[in-house]
Scaffold this motif. Sequence first.
Motif, short mmCIF file in Angstrom:
data_model
loop_
_atom_site.label_atom_id
_atom_site.label_comp_id
_atom_site.label_asym_id
_atom_site.label_seq_id
_atom_site.Cartn_x
_atom_site.Cartn_y
_atom_site.Cartn_z
N ARG A 15 -48.51 77.43 29.62
CA ARG A 15 -47.62 78.46 30.16
C ARG A 15 -47.52 78.37 31.68
O ARG A 15 -46.52 78.81 32.28
N TYR A 16 -48.54 77.83 32.33
CA TYR A 16 -48.50 77.67 33.78
C TYR A 16 -47.77 76.40 34.20
O TYR A 16 -47.15 76.35 35.26
N PHE A 68 -46.14 87.38 28.70
CA PHE A 68 -47.51 87.45 29.22
C PHE A 68 -47.58 88.51 30.32
O PHE A 68 -47.95 88.23 31.46
N ASP A 93 -49.53 90.87 31.12
CA ASP A 93 -50.80 91.16 31.80
C ASP A 93 -51.47 89.92 32.36
O ASP A 93 -52.61 89.98 32.82
N ASP A 94 -50.79 88.79 32.34
CA ASP A 94 -51.39 87.54 32.81
C ASP A 94 -51.51 87.57 34.34
O ASP A 94 -50.52 87.82 35.03
N GLY A 119 -52.13 85.03 36.18
CA GLY A 119 -51.62 83.80 36.77
C GLY A 119 -52.73 82.92 37.33
O GLY A 119 -53.90 83.24 37.27
N GLU A 120 -52.32 81.83 37.88
CA GLU A 120 -53.21 80.81 38.44
C GLU A 120 -52.57 80.39 39.76
O GLU A 120 -51.35 80.39 39.88
#
Length: 199
Positions: free
Chosen positions: A37-38, A64, A66-67, A69-70
């Motif tokens: 997904r990233y 997503f 509540d994600d 992230g990176e």
Amino acid sequence: MLTDQQKKYRDRANRARRELFKEKEKFGAISDGSGKRYRVCVYFVLSGAPEKAADFLEWFEKEFADDVGEPAFLLYAALAYYRIGSLGKARRFLLDAMLSNIYLLPYLFSRPLPKQDMWHSSNWAQPDYIGEIEELLEEPTSQEREWFKEQFEDKLFTNVRNKYIETFRVLQHADDFDTRSSILNEWREYASSWRANEI
């Protein structure tokens, strides 16, 4: 005309996106342990298709919600929106990128930040994470790096960053659960206030 390298990135982006959509269709939810997904957004930007990255991000934010992230993903999300002229969204993602790794933006405009005496919530938040994604950090143009610098030095970014460092410095030295919970709750309330009002 796409270069061979851009075609490779476009193919990778399409493949990763397809796999996510198939998983959603088949199981009704996505369990993405590998981080596909990233990568979709990153690959679309590298392929010269920021508008496709932005389209994917619209879906990502619903799927997503509540994600957290990176850092590389958040940086590339900011780049995607910057390149299509959506500066408000670009600024929001850039602020999240800064908070996901406070060393990232200064590195990009050649003013490295020394390691801070603070709690780092994951390996992604550590200064040596930058070495792991160094190849991805070649993409921003000099104009984009100047924009990163302007935002980094902006009042909102500076206030949020200072509060973040202060909060996580205190967390570094807080031992008991109740104290840590209280500190984190205060940060979340503060973060909610500027997200609602200032970006």
